[in-house]
Every structure is written in structure tokens, then in C-alpha cells.
Design a protein around this motif. Sequence first.
Motif, PDB file in Angstrom:
ATOM      1  N   TRP A  78       0.655   2.765   7.200  1.00 11.37           N
ATOM      2  CA  TRP A  78       1.117   3.354   5.940  1.00 11.37           C
ATOM      3  C   TRP A  78       0.562   4.761   5.774  1.00 11.37           C
ATOM      4  O   TRP A  78      -0.571   5.036   6.158  1.00 11.37           O
ATOM      5  N   SER A  79       1.352   5.636   5.133  1.00 10.83           N
ATOM      6  CA  SER A  79       0.883   6.984   4.805  1.00 10.83           C
ATOM      7  C   SER A  79       1.512   7.435   3.494  1.00 10.83           C
ATOM      8  O   SER A  79       2.463   6.835   3.010  1.00 10.83           O
ATOM      9  N   GLY A  80       0.963   8.498   2.938  1.00 10.96           N
ATOM     10  CA  GLY A  80       1.425   8.986   1.636  1.00 10.96           C
ATOM     11  C   GLY A  80       0.571   8.402   0.540  1.00 10.96           C
ATOM     12  O   GLY A  80      -0.644   8.358   0.647  1.00 10.96           O
ATOM     13  N   GLY A  81       1.218   7.905  -0.516  1.00  8.34           N
ATOM     14  CA  GLY A  81       0.500   7.329  -1.651  1.00  8.34           C
ATOM     15  C   GLY A  81      -0.210   6.024  -1.339  1.00  8.34           C
ATOM     16  O   GLY A  81      -1.039   5.571  -2.111  1.00  8.34           O
ATOM     17  N   ALA A  82       0.118   5.424  -0.212  1.00  9.92           N
ATOM     18  CA  ALA A  82      -0.597   4.246   0.301  1.00  9.92           C
ATOM     19  C   ALA A  82      -1.013   4.584   1.720  1.00  9.92           C
ATOM     20  O   ALA A  82      -0.187   5.006   2.530  1.00  9.92           O
ATOM     21  N   GLU A  83      -2.286   4.423   2.010  1.00  8.23           N
ATOM     22  CA  GLU A  83      -2.788   4.691   3.351  1.00  8.23           C
ATOM     23  C   GLU A  83      -3.549   3.484   3.837  1.00  8.23           C
ATOM     24  O   GLU A  83      -4.404   2.965   3.130  1.00  8.23           O
ATOM     25  N   GLY A  84      -3.210   3.032   5.037  1.00  5.65           N
ATOM     26  CA  GLY A  84      -3.878   1.879   5.608  1.00  5.65           C
ATOM     27  C   GLY A  84      -2.977   1.190   6.611  1.00  5.65           C
ATOM     28  O   GLY A  84      -2.019   1.774   7.120  1.00  5.65           O
ATOM     29  N   THR A  85      -3.291  -0.063   6.872  1.00  2.00           N
ATOM     30  CA  THR A  85      -2.490  -0.856   7.800  1.00  2.00           C
ATOM     31  C   THR A  85      -2.201  -2.213   7.177  1.00  2.00           C
ATOM     32  O   THR A  85      -2.917  -2.679   6.280  1.00  2.00           O
ATOM     33  N   SER A  86      -1.137  -2.815   7.641  1.00  2.84           N
ATOM     34  CA  SER A  86      -0.868  -4.203   7.272  1.00  2.84           C
ATOM     35  C   SER A  86      -0.411  -4.938   8.510  1.00  2.84           C
ATOM     36  O   SER A  86       0.185  -4.361   9.420  1.00  2.84           O
ATOM     37  N   LYS A  87      -0.726  -6.223   8.537  1.00  6.36           N
ATOM     38  CA  LYS A  87      -0.307  -7.103   9.626  1.00  6.36           C
ATOM     39  C   LYS A  87       0.315  -8.326   9.001  1.00  6.36           C
ATOM     40  O   LYS A  87      -0.124  -8.793   7.946  1.00  6.36           O
ATOM     41  N   GLY A  88       1.385  -8.823   9.666  1.00 14.52           N
ATOM     42  CA  GLY A  88       2.050  -9.974   9.088  1.00 14.52           C
ATOM     43  C   GLY A  88       2.927 -10.704  10.072  1.00 14.52           C
ATOM     44  O   GLY A  88       2.957 -10.402  11.263  1.00 14.52           O
ATOM     45  N   VAL A  89       3.657 -11.656   9.509  1.00 14.14           N
ATOM     46  CA  VAL A  89       4.572 -12.490  10.279  1.00 14.14           C
ATOM     47  C   VAL A  89       5.880 -12.613   9.511  1.00 14.14           C
ATOM     48  O   VAL A  89       5.880 -12.675   8.275  1.00 14.14           O
ATOM     49  N   MET A  90       6.992 -12.610  10.254  1.00 14.43           N
ATOM     50  CA  MET A  90       8.321 -12.732   9.659  1.00 14.43           C
ATOM     51  C   MET A  90       9.064 -13.868  10.358  1.00 14.43           C
ATOM     52  O   MET A  90       8.976 -14.019  11.576  1.00 14.43           O
ATOM     53  N   LEU A  91       9.789 -14.656   9.576  1.00 16.95           N
ATOM     54  CA  LEU A  91      10.696 -15.672  10.100  1.00 16.95           C
ATOM     55  C   LEU A  91      12.098 -15.298   9.668  1.00 16.95           C
ATOM     56  O   LEU A  91      12.316 -14.920   8.517  1.00 16.95           O
ATOM     57  N   SER A  92      13.055 -15.398  10.592  1.00 13.75           N
ATOM     58  CA  SER A  92      14.431 -15.049  10.253  1.00 13.75           C
ATOM     59  C   SER A  92      15.380 -16.110  10.790  1.00 13.75           C
ATOM     60  O   SER A  92      15.046 -16.871  11.694  1.00 13.75           O
ATOM     61  N   SER A  93      16.568 -16.125  10.202  1.00 16.92           N
ATOM     62  CA  SER A  93      17.605 -17.048  10.648  1.00 16.92           C
ATOM     63  C   SER A  93      18.956 -16.440  10.316  1.00 16.92           C
ATOM     64  O   SER A  93      19.055 -15.540   9.487  1.00 16.92           O
ATOM     65  N   GLY A  94      19.992 -16.952  10.966  1.00 13.76           N
ATOM     66  CA  GLY A  94      21.338 -16.457  10.724  1.00 13.76           C
ATOM     67  C   GLY A  94      21.817 -15.604  11.875  1.00 13.76           C
ATOM     68  O   GLY A  94      21.300 -15.684  12.992  1.00 13.76           O
ATOM     69  N   ASN A  95      22.791 -14.757  11.586  1.00 15.77           N
ATOM     70  CA  ASN A  95      23.382 -13.905  12.610  1.00 15.77           C
ATOM     71  C   ASN A  95      23.513 -12.491  12.046  1.00 15.77           C
ATOM     72  O   ASN A  95      24.560 -12.117  11.510  1.00 15.77           O
ATOM     73  N   ALA A  96      22.448 -11.717  12.185  1.00 13.49           N
ATOM     74  CA  ALA A  96      22.426 -10.354  11.632  1.00 13.49           C
ATOM     75  C   ALA A  96      23.530  -9.485  12.239  1.00 13.49           C
ATOM     76  O   ALA A  96      24.090  -8.630  11.559  1.00 13.49           O
ATOM     77  N   ALA A  97      23.861  -9.720  13.511  1.00 11.01           N
ATOM     78  CA  ALA A  97      24.918  -8.934  14.158  1.00 11.01           C
ATOM     79  C   ALA A  97      26.263  -9.130  13.470  1.00 11.01           C
ATOM     80  O   ALA A  97      27.107  -8.239  13.476  1.00 11.01           O
ATOM     81  N   LYS A  98      26.456 -10.289  12.834  1.00 14.16           N
ATOM     82  CA  LYS A  98      27.700 -10.572  12.110  1.00 14.16           C
ATOM     83  C   LYS A  98      27.547 -10.342  10.604  1.00 14.16           C
ATOM     84  O   LYS A  98      28.449 -10.652   9.834  1.00 14.16           O
ATOM     85  N   GLY A  99      26.366  -9.838  10.170  1.00 13.29           N
ATOM     86  CA  GLY A  99      26.191  -9.477   8.768  1.00 13.29           C
ATOM     87  C   GLY A  99      25.771 -10.599   7.848  1.00 13.29           C
ATOM     88  O   GLY A  99      25.859 -10.464   6.632  1.00 13.29           O
ATOM     89  N   THR A 100      25.282 -11.735   8.403  1.00 11.22           N
ATOM     90  CA  THR A 100      24.805 -12.837   7.565  1.00 11.22           C
ATOM     91  C   THR A 100      23.476 -13.339   8.126  1.00 11.22           C
ATOM     92  O   THR A 100      23.406 -13.786   9.269  1.00 11.22           O
ATOM     93  N   ALA A 101      22.438 -13.215   7.335  1.00 10.22           N
ATOM     94  CA  ALA A 101      21.112 -13.623   7.795  1.00 10.22           C
ATOM     95  C   ALA A 101      20.156 -13.683   6.618  1.00 10.22           C
ATOM     96  O   ALA A 101      20.488 -13.269   5.500  1.00 10.22           O
ATOM     97  N   GLY A 102      18.967 -14.190   6.893  1.00 12.44           N
ATOM     98  CA  GLY A 102      17.908 -14.212   5.903  1.00 12.44           C
ATOM     99  C   GLY A 102      16.563 -14.140   6.585  1.00 12.44           C
ATOM    100  O   GLY A 102      16.435 -14.466   7.774  1.00 12.44           O
ATOM    101  N   PHE A 103      15.541 -13.681   5.834  1.00 18.61           N
ATOM    102  CA  PHE A 103      14.192 -13.663   6.386  1.00 18.61           C
ATOM    103  C   PHE A 103      13.167 -13.807   5.271  1.00 18.61           C
ATOM    104  O   PHE A 103      13.444 -13.527   4.100  1.00 18.61           O
ATOM    105  N   VAL A 104      11.990 -14.255   5.660  1.00 17.09           N
ATOM    106  CA  VAL A 104      10.813 -14.264   4.792  1.00 17.09           C
ATOM    107  C   VAL A 104       9.679 -13.639   5.586  1.00 17.09           C
ATOM    108  O   VAL A 104       9.637 -13.747   6.820  1.00 17.09           O
TER     109      VAL A 104
END
Length: 124
Positions: free
Chosen positions: A30-56
Motif C-alpha cells: 500500500w502507498s499514499g494515505g495508507a502505507e504498509g502491507t497486507s496478506k490474505g487469502v481469496m476463494l472464488s467460484s463461477g466462470n469469470a471469463a463468461k462474466g459470472t463469478a463470486g469471491f470472498v
Amino acid sequence: MVTNATFVIEITPSEGLLPTTGRFDFTKVWSGGAEGTSKGVMLSSGNAAKGTAGFVAMEVFEGRIGSLSGSVSLQQFGTMVGGEQRLTYEVVPGSGTDDFIGITGELHLTIDEDGLHHVRFDIA
């Protein structure tokens, strides 16, 4: 407090739970008004290439936002239907340390043509 920042993200795919799901570890700088780092995990499902998907996603930010410093967890919930995206990006209540104890709020994300992620923090 309203603060604007940008981040660059590095995403590492992991093995998905099912054939239509994905799991990704990520690191943001991160830079600007927030400076630092973040680490995380994402789960996704669906078909983003076809325009329908979701993630958390869940991530832990460590650094400074405005004049406050410490660590805090952030959560995302996103969907895409017909190519239209919707995102909820929030501070996880009760997750803050140091100056972030008791912090609440939302983040608003836009991505420019060059792929740079811009975030507006609306936090209290």
C-alpha cells in the motif's frame, strides 16, 4: 476519516476445493494515505471469463492509515453477473490493534486502465 491510497497486488494460485473454485494467497503493498502491507487469502467460484463469478477474501493490513497505525483485518465479498461487478469491502469489527482498536468502516475500490488499484477508506 476519509483517506485515499493505492496498492499493488501479487497473487499466488493454490489448489481449488472443487473444479469450479479457486484459492489464491495474496500480498498487497500500500502507498499514499495508507502505507504498509497486507496478506490474505481469496476463494472464488463461477466462470469469470463468461462474466459470472463470486469471491470472498480476508486479509490483515499492517501499517499506517492516515495518522493511525497498527494492524487490522479487512474482508471482501464480490460478485459478477453479466459482467457487472459488485464489491463489499469492510473493516472486520474487533480486529484492530494499537491505534486501530475499535476502528470500523468501508473501503471503496476502483481499478484504473493500467491495473493500479485505488482505495478510499471511509473509517471511524
